[in-house]
Structure formats: structure tokens, C-alpha cells
Design a protein around this motif. Structure first.
Motif, PDB file in Angstrom:
ATOM      1  N   ALA A 125       0.738  -1.153   0.120  1.00  0.00           N
ATOM      2  CA  ALA A 125      -0.065  -0.406  -0.042  1.00  0.00           C
ATOM      3  C   ALA A 125       0.878   1.305   0.030  1.00  0.00           C
ATOM      4  O   ALA A 125       1.928   1.239   0.856  1.00  0.00           O
ATOM      5  CB  ALA A 125      -0.820  -0.062   1.141  1.00  0.00           C
ATOM      6  N   LEU A 126       0.461   2.210  -0.631  1.00  0.00           N
ATOM      7  CA  LEU A 126       1.072   3.696  -0.655  1.00  0.00           C
ATOM      8  C   LEU A 126       0.544   4.381   0.683  1.00  0.00           C
ATOM      9  O   LEU A 126       1.311   4.991   1.431  1.00  0.00           O
ATOM     10  CB  LEU A 126       0.568   4.208  -1.918  1.00  0.00           C
ATOM     11  N   THR A 127      -0.882   4.371   0.954  1.00  0.00           N
ATOM     12  CA  THR A 127      -1.261   4.518   2.301  1.00  0.00           C
ATOM     13  C   THR A 127      -2.410   3.647   2.664  1.00  0.00           C
ATOM     14  O   THR A 127      -2.956   3.059   1.765  1.00  0.00           O
ATOM     15  CB  THR A 127      -1.825   6.150   1.881  1.00  0.00           C
ATOM     16  N   GLY A 291      -9.324   3.314   4.420  1.00  0.00           N
ATOM     17  CA  GLY A 291      -9.168   3.525   2.787  1.00  0.00           C
ATOM     18  C   GLY A 291      -7.749   3.239   2.477  1.00  0.00           C
ATOM     19  O   GLY A 291      -6.604   3.661   3.372  1.00  0.00           O
ATOM     20  N   VAL A 292      -7.370   2.599   1.345  1.00  0.00           N
ATOM     21  CA  VAL A 292      -6.247   2.063   0.962  1.00  0.00           C
ATOM     22  C   VAL A 292      -5.789   2.552  -0.433  1.00  0.00           C
ATOM     23  O   VAL A 292      -6.758   2.342  -1.489  1.00  0.00           O
ATOM     24  CB  VAL A 292      -6.154   0.378   0.977  1.00  0.00           C
ATOM     25  N   THR A 293      -4.536   3.258  -0.618  1.00  0.00           N
ATOM     26  CA  THR A 293      -4.306   3.464  -2.000  1.00  0.00           C
ATOM     27  C   THR A 293      -3.042   2.825  -2.618  1.00  0.00           C
ATOM     28  O   THR A 293      -2.302   2.413  -1.371  1.00  0.00           O
ATOM     29  CB  THR A 293      -4.015   5.037  -1.953  1.00  0.00           C
ATOM     30  N   ARG A 294      -3.118   2.507  -3.663  1.00  0.00           N
ATOM     31  CA  ARG A 294      -1.679   1.772  -4.133  1.00  0.00           C
ATOM     32  C   ARG A 294      -1.555   2.587  -5.366  1.00  0.00           C
ATOM     33  O   ARG A 294      -2.379   2.945  -6.092  1.00  0.00           O
ATOM     34  CB  ARG A 294      -1.953   0.311  -4.373  1.00  0.00           C
ATOM     35  N   ILE A 295      -0.267   2.427  -5.915  1.00  0.00           N
ATOM     36  CA  ILE A 295       0.092   2.709  -7.234  1.00  0.00           C
ATOM     37  C   ILE A 295      -0.348   1.550  -8.227  1.00  0.00           C
ATOM     38  O   ILE A 295      -0.039   0.155  -8.002  1.00  0.00           O
ATOM     39  CB  ILE A 295       1.603   2.830  -7.524  1.00  0.00           C
ATOM     40  N   GLY A 296      -1.410   1.811  -9.056  1.00  0.00           N
ATOM     41  CA  GLY A 296      -1.983   0.736  -9.825  1.00  0.00           C
ATOM     42  C   GLY A 296      -1.141   0.450 -11.221  1.00  0.00           C
ATOM     43  O   GLY A 296      -1.562  -0.527 -11.620  1.00  0.00           O
ATOM     44  N   GLY A 398      -2.990   6.102  -9.380  1.00  0.00           N
ATOM     45  CA  GLY A 398      -3.319   5.258  -8.545  1.00  0.00           C
ATOM     46  C   GLY A 398      -4.656   4.505  -8.374  1.00  0.00           C
ATOM     47  O   GLY A 398      -5.579   4.999  -8.975  1.00  0.00           O
ATOM     48  N   VAL A 399      -4.702   3.434  -7.266  1.00  0.00           N
ATOM     49  CA  VAL A 399      -6.211   2.948  -7.321  1.00  0.00           C
ATOM     50  C   VAL A 399      -6.694   3.045  -5.609  1.00  0.00           C
ATOM     51  O   VAL A 399      -5.669   2.877  -4.760  1.00  0.00           O
ATOM     52  CB  VAL A 399      -6.302   1.583  -7.710  1.00  0.00           C
ATOM     53  N   PHE A 400      -7.741   3.080  -5.499  1.00  0.00           N
ATOM     54  CA  PHE A 400      -8.279   3.088  -4.170  1.00  0.00           C
ATOM     55  C   PHE A 400      -9.220   1.961  -3.703  1.00  0.00           C
ATOM     56  O   PHE A 400      -9.927   1.676  -4.714  1.00  0.00           O
ATOM     57  CB  PHE A 400      -9.216   4.464  -3.889  1.00  0.00           C
TER      58      PHE A 400
END
Length: 625
Positions: A125-127, A291-296, A398-400
Motif C-alpha cells: 500500500a502507498l497509504t 481507505g487504502v491507496t496503491r500505485i496501480g 493510483g487505485v483506491f
């Protein structure tokens, strides 16, 4: 003794909102607390990338710039500041505020709330941040903090936390907390409550809406208003629009309380004043949203301009010429927007736009290989070839996603001005499962139960399928009384839904919500009976094949639709023309169906239609009793 109402305002609805709003709110009238909401799903991605570059960042830097003047103004007026501008680094922003206070010579005490950051628990995860409640803010204010900085709390917690401090509410004061949460939801998006993004904007001067404030009473009721002399308008319509924004279902789940939106009542309290009352609360759920963000991956975009004749053939040629280049790309989306007009008197209005969006795990496939191939078409493609802007390098996207965590396992902590760390216990939560419906108040019908989700399998009617996607609802839909109902058929006219209904839409990750409301009881009854899930799908063909849920909010004369998956993996990854679904509601309002003539405003009725009764003529003088 009952304490006077809390005067609490908002000076920011997103990261990038009006920079002078803090000063405007502090100087425009009395306040006890001023809040600022800076966080959204996209913002967390932005702050996450900031933190990758510099671990000392991760907060909303614009808040510090606003404080250069605002800190002194707040101190002079005795206004407490509460903000989630801390983002991913609330401790870092709190230290920066202390340094700024020392620099400008303003003696303020600063506290912060932490514990929401769960990034270490989510692989790759990014965040990853839990949505905390307002109890940590309450603890900081009770300890005398002048400025409270948080990370990812719920937007409404910026209001419910100060309200619980002001009135010394207990965690079990569910109705009061629910009232404050609803008021906080109205305030959180700033000028959206005062005429911004409002369906009926032409009826008001909304060139520069003022920011909203709430007068919250000890029982949890509130009056939404704005400072005197500021622009925009506060009306039942603007408040309703914001209440429907980014909500799902009749139960508004939160970490401190579950607010029942189907119990909210709005009444006129004077010019630019709307009272919110009757809000009922239930225990919060046992889990917190995370809430989770990633570089997609990597994305790129090219927009080709097609002018004049043979638009479809020109588009086909470009697709064919780039087909080999696009082989192997993970995701390719072509969209032809027919913005062209026949026999147009300007080149721009004679042109259509062909948009190509590509996404791939590798930047190489959607970088120079694509842009070079697109540029090389310049002299060997369709006549009049050009693009809106030169193609650029591939960009990460990014994806959430949202998940949950047990509230008892999230280390919600208030860090007081003296550095003391106070653990905040999880609120007493309801057991898993849907809570029972509330009993009705005297004289009111029972509150509708949320019940099971509406089945996802709905199809448009054969009549609509025959018409295609361009004709709105099928002819004859919406106005006539059902066969066998015994009601007199009503005269109808083909008109846009927006002639009598407002709408507000937005995003939640990959989902969208569309709230629709009517401004009169007769229009509401028609809207409730007419705008079914099937009809919603027919009016918005992009929702076909997706799960759509419909919820009724009779007190607000409103329906709330949620559309699952229409935005893919969320705002930063999607290729949809409107990636945050901000205009989905306005598209719905622009769709045509058969509307009873008697519901339409007089100016929109056919000339032959009966006009509304004007009431009895006044009696001649001297003939009265």
C-alpha cells in the motif's frame, strides 16, 4: 444550565479550496470553532507521493500558508481551529504550526490526533488509513488546545468532536451526536451547502458563495447559515443537496454513531437559515472503514480532433493505424465524443473528439512507444489531423479500495499540547448485522427499515431497448395512472427530469451515488413512484450491467441511488469522462421522460395546458362580513 449554541464554521472543503476563506470566516462574524476539511481519496494519493519524496511531508501545505495571517486572527477572536490537514503526518503539521506560531509571535497551544495510519498492515500500500471519529478531537479541546490537527478522521468528526466538547456529551448520547454528524456532513464540503454545485443555481447569485456555519444546540439540532453579507444562499434545497452527497443508504455509518438520515427534518428558520432537527442515532458499527491507496500502474492519453465530414470514418482510421501499437497493452479505451455540429459556423463546433486512454503495469508500453506512434500519424492519417495537446510521457496512477478493521485494534490517540498521549477507547458498538428500525415518534409513520439490498438484476424495458440510448425514458413513461388504479389519467408532456427535480452526485472509490430530490410533496410522490431502479438504468445507460441500489428518504423528498463499480478502481485510475461522477446527477436531470403537466412550473407548460389556479378573486369592498 443549558449552554448556548456552538457556532462552528468551515473554511475548506478540499485541498486547493479558496485560500482566503480562513480570513473571511474569521472576520465575517462570531465563531467558536473553525474547521477545515482537506482530505479526499485523491488527496491521500497526492500526500502519499509527497511522503515518498520527503518523509517530513505528507500534510496539506496550503493550511500553513493560510495560518500565516489566520493564526493571529483566530487568537484575537478566541476561535479554536480544527483541521484534518495533517493528512499522513499530523505530528509533523502540529510541529510546523508551533514553529509558525513562534515565528509570528502568537501564543497558541497545539494538539494532534494520530493512530489512523495502518499502512504497515497493508502489503504494497502507498497509504492505508482508518477513518477515526471525533473523540480524539474532543479530548484535545478539553485539554485546552487552540489548534487541533488530525489525520484521517471522518469529515463530519471535525464538527461532532467539537460539539461533544462544547456540550460535554457522553459516547452514549447517540441522538445528539447524530445531529452533530449530520450538521458536520452539511458543512464538510464548504460552499456546496451555500449554493455551489447546486442544480437550481440560476435562481440565486452564486458567483462567490460564502462558506457555511452551523449553530448547534445542546439537543443536537442545528441551524445551517452563513455570515451576513457573504454570497450564495442557504435553503432547504442547498442543504438537501449536500445531505445526499456521497451517502449510501438511510444509515450513515460512523465511528462515533450511526446517524439515521431518514429521520432528518429540515425547516425554514429565516433568510439563509435552515434548521435540522429530529435526527436519531444508533450505536456505531464495530469496525472502522480503512481507505487504502496503491500505485496501480501507468497511464497515458491522446485526444485526436476530427473536423467536418466523415467523422466516424476518420475515427475508424485512427483506431486501425494504432491497433498494432496497442497490441499487448493491458487496458485500452477509445471514446468518440460527437461534439460536432452540421454546417457549423466555427471550426471548433465542427469538430469531434476521439479520446484514447491506455493503462499498463509497464511505463514502456504506454510511454514513448505510444506517443511516437501517435505523432508519426501527423502527415499520414485523416485530413485535418491534429491533437489537443502533444502526447506526454506515461504517468503513474493510483487505485483506491476500502476495507475495514476492528475499532478496538486501531490505536486512536490524542496527543495533548503538553505531549501527553491519551488512548481513545472505541465507542460502544452494535453487534455485527443490521440494527432494528427506530420506533416512530408520536404522530409520525414508522421509519422505513433499510432492509436487504435491492437485487442487482434489473433490465431496461423492451420499449427502451428499441429506442436506443438517445431518447430518454420510453414514451408514455412517468405520467399516466397505472391501469386498473382507478385514478384519472394525467396530461403529460415530454420534458427533462430536471424541470422538477434536483440532483447531486459524487464518488466513493469505484462507486458513485446520485441523490435526487423534489421541492414539493406532489412532485415527490411522482418521483418516488416513477424513478425506479429500472427507470434509472434506462435513463443512464452507462449503469446497465452494474449493481444499483435505491433508498428512499421521505422527510427530504429524496431518493438516493448507489451505482457499484461505475468508476472502476477510483478517481485516479479511471478513464471515464467524468472520473469522480460529479456530473452524473446533472446528466440524469437532462434526460427526458413523460412528466405530468400539472407538476411543471408554469413557464414550462404547453400553451394549451391548464394553468395553476390563482385562488378566489378578492371580494369587492363593503361585501365582506
Amino acid at each position: 444550565m443549558t449552554r448556548r449554541p456552538l457556532l462552528i464554521g468551515n473554511a475548506s472543503g478540499f485541498y486547493g479550496d479558496r485560500s482566503d476563506a480562513l480570513r473571511e470566516m474569521l472576520t465575517g462574524g462570531p465563531l467558536d470553532v473553525l474547521t477545515g476539511d482537506y482530505l479526499a481519496e485523491l488527496t491521500m494519493l497526492i500526500l502519499g507521493r509527497d511522503r515518498l519524496k520527503n518523509p517530513d511531508l505528507g500534510y496539506a501545505k496550503t493550511f500553513l500558508r493560510q495560518l500565516e495571517e489566520g493564526l493571529g486572527l483566530a487568537h484575537e477572536r478566541g476561535v479554536r481551529l480544527v483541521t484534518n490537514a495533517g493528512g499522513l503526518n499530523p505530528a509533523g503539521l502540529a510541529d510546523a504550526v508551533r514553529a509558525l506560531a513562534s515565528k509570528v509571535g502568537v501564543p497558541v497551544s497545539v494538539a494532534h490526533v494520530e493512530g489512523d495510519d495502518l499502512t504497515a498492515r497493508e502489503d504494497g500500500a502507498l497509504t492505508a488509513n482508518a477513518y477515526l471519529g471525533g473523540a480524539g478531537i474532543t479530548a484535545c479541546l478539553r485539554a485546552g488546545a487552540d489548534v487541533v490537527v488530525t489525520g484521517r478522521v471522518t469529515d463530519a468528526a471535525l464538527v461532532s468532536g467539537p460539539a461533544a466538547w462544547w456540550f460535554d456529551w457522553a459516547p452514549e448520547d447517540h441522538d445528539r451526536l447524530a445531529g452533530a454528524v449530520v450538521a458536520g456532513h452539511v458543512l464538510e464540503c464548504g460552499t456546496q451547502a451555500t449554493g455551489g454545485n447546486y442544480s437550481f443555481f440560476t435562481a440565486h447569485d452564486v458567483r462567490r458563495p460564502g462558506f457555511p456555519l452551523a449553530e448547534i444546540s445542546a439537543d443536537g439540532s442545528a441551524v445551517i447559515t452563513k455570515h451576513p453579507g457573504t454570497g450564495g444562499v442557504v435553503s432547504a434545497g442547498t442543504v438537501t443537496a449536500q445531505l445526499l452527497y456521497e451517502t449510501q443508504g438511510v444509515r450513515y455509518l460512523g465511528p462515533d454513531v450511526t446517524a439515521r438520515l431518514d429521520t432528518v427534518r429540515l425547516t425554514d428558520d429565516g433568510p439563509d437559515r435552515v434548521r435540522i432537527s429530529g435526527v436519531r442515532g444508533e450505536q456505531p458499527p464495530p469496525t472502522l472503514k480503512v481507505g487504502v491507496t496503491r500505485i496501480g500502474g501507468w497511464r497515458n492519453e491522446v485526444v485526436f480532433v476530427l473536423t467536418g465530414l466523415d467523422i466516424e470514418e476518420k475515427a475508424d482510421l485512427v483506431r486501425a493505424q494504432l491497433a498494432e501499437t496497442l497490441e499487448g497493452v493491458a487496458d485500452t479505451a477509445w471514446t468518440l465524443a460527437r461534439t460536432d455540429h452540421e454546417d457549423a459556423d466555427t471550426e471548433e463546433t465542427a469538430s469531434a473528439l476521439l479520446r484514447l486512454v491506455v493503462r499498463d503495469p509497464s511505463p514502456d508500453r504506454v510511454g514513448r512507444a505510444l506517443t511516437s506512434a501517435a505523432v508519426e500519424l501527423a502527415l499520414g492519417s485523416y485530413p485535418g489531423f491534429h491533437v489537443t495537446t502533444p502526447p506526454g510521457p506515461a504517468q503513474p496512477y493510483g487505485v483506491f479500495a476500502s476495507t475495514s478493521a476492528p475499532a478496538t485494534q486501531v490505536p486512536h490517540t490524542a496527543v495533548l499540547p503538553d505531549g501527553t498521549h491519551i488512548p481513545i477507547p472505541a465507542a460502544h458498538s452494535a453487534s455485527p448485522g443490521e440494527p432494528a428500525a427506530l420506533p416512530a415518534s408520536p404522530g409520525e409513520p414508522p421509519a422505513p427499515s433499510a432492509g436487504p439490498a435491492e437485487p442487482a438484476a434489473h433490465s431496461a424495458s423492451p420499449a427502451f431497448e428499441a429506442r436506443g440510448s438517445g431518447g430518454g425514458a420510453p414514451e408514455g413513461v412517468g405520467g399516466a395512472a397505472p391501469a386498473g388504479s382507478g385514478a384519472e389519467p394525467r396530461e403529460t408532456v415530454r420534458a427533462p427530469l430536471g424541470a422538477l427535480a434536483g440532483a447531486r452526485s459524487g464518488d466513493k472509490g469505484g462507486d458513485a451515488n446520485v441523490g435526487v430530490w423534489a421541492e414539493s410533496a406532489p412532485a415527490w410522490h411522482w418521483l418516488r413512484d416513477t424513478l425506479t431502479v429500472d427507470r434509472f438504468r434506462a435513463l443512464l445507460p452507462e449503469t446497465r450491467g452494474l449493481t444499483v441500489h435505491r433508498h428512499e428518504l421521505p422527510n427530504l423528498h429524496a431518493l438516493n441511488f448507489t451505482v457499484t463499480g461505475i468508476l472502476g478502481d477510483g478517481v485516479a485510475s479511471g478513464h471515464r469522462f467524468d472520473p469522480q461522477a460529479k456530473a452524473l446527477g446533472e446528466w440524469l436531470r437532462a434526460r427526458h421522460l413523460d412528466i405530468p403537466v400539472d407538476l411543471l412550473p408554469p413557464a414550462q407548460r404547453p400553451v394549451s395546458a391548464p394553468q395553476p389556479a390563482q385562488g378566489p378573486a378578492p371580494a369587492p369592498e363593503g361585501t365582506g362580513p
